[in-house]
Motif scaffolding. Structure first.
Motif, short mmCIF file in Angstrom:
data_model
loop_
_atom_site.label_atom_id
_atom_site.label_comp_id
_atom_site.label_asym_id
_atom_site.label_seq_id
_atom_site.Cartn_x
_atom_site.Cartn_y
_atom_site.Cartn_z
N VAL A 40 51.50 32.39 41.60
CA VAL A 40 51.85 33.56 40.80
C VAL A 40 51.33 33.41 39.38
N GLN A 41 51.45 32.22 38.83
CA GLN A 41 50.97 32.00 37.47
C GLN A 41 49.46 32.19 37.39
N ARG A 42 48.73 31.69 38.37
CA ARG A 42 47.28 31.87 38.39
C ARG A 42 46.92 33.35 38.50
N ALA A 43 47.63 34.08 39.34
CA ALA A 43 47.36 35.51 39.50
C ALA A 43 47.64 36.27 38.22
N MET A 44 48.74 35.93 37.55
CA MET A 44 49.06 36.60 36.28
C MET A 44 48.00 36.32 35.23
N ASN A 45 47.52 35.09 35.17
CA ASN A 45 46.47 34.77 34.21
C ASN A 45 45.20 35.55 34.51
N ALA A 46 44.85 35.68 35.78
CA ALA A 46 43.66 36.42 36.16
C ALA A 46 43.78 37.90 35.79
N VAL A 47 44.95 38.48 36.06
CA VAL A 47 45.17 39.89 35.73
C VAL A 47 45.15 40.10 34.22
N GLY A 48 45.78 39.20 33.49
CA GLY A 48 45.78 39.30 32.03
C GLY A 48 44.40 39.19 31.46
N GLN A 49 43.59 38.31 32.00
CA GLN A 49 42.22 38.15 31.54
C GLN A 49 41.40 39.40 31.84
N ALA A 50 41.56 39.95 33.04
CA ALA A 50 40.82 41.16 33.42
C ALA A 50 41.22 42.33 32.53
N ALA A 51 42.52 42.46 32.26
CA ALA A 51 42.98 43.55 31.39
C ALA A 51 42.46 43.37 29.98
N GLY A 52 42.44 42.15 29.49
CA GLY A 52 41.91 41.89 28.16
C GLY A 52 40.43 42.22 28.06
N ASP A 53 39.68 41.87 29.09
CA ASP A 53 38.26 42.20 29.12
C ASP A 53 38.05 43.71 29.14
N MET A 54 38.87 44.40 29.94
CA MET A 54 38.74 45.85 30.04
C MET A 54 39.10 46.51 28.71
#
Length: 63
Positions: A40-54
């Motif tokens: 879950v922590q890895r998934a949250m980091n990935a989503v946060g990174q994608a949102a930040g990039d967007m």
């Protein structure tokens, strides 16, 4: 264009809030499961990174 961009930003915000709520509930239910917690922590980091990039892309389009 501005209205469409703001709709996108609001949609991203709602999606992030929903993901955070689901993650919080899942983490509370599976508190003792370390493997799930790590995933879950890895998934949250990935989503946060994608949102930040967007968000960076959206802000660069507006300048």
């Amino acid at each position: 264009m501005y209205r469409e961009t703001m709709g996108l930003v609001k949609g991203i915000g709602i999606g992030m809030a929903a993901a955070a709520a689901v993650t919080a509930i899942g983490a509370k239910m599976m508190k003792d499961n370390k493997h799930l917690r790590r995933s879950v922590q890895r998934a949250m980091n990935a989503v946060g990174q994608a949102a930040g990039d967007m968000m960076g892309n959206v802000s660069s389009m507006m300048h």
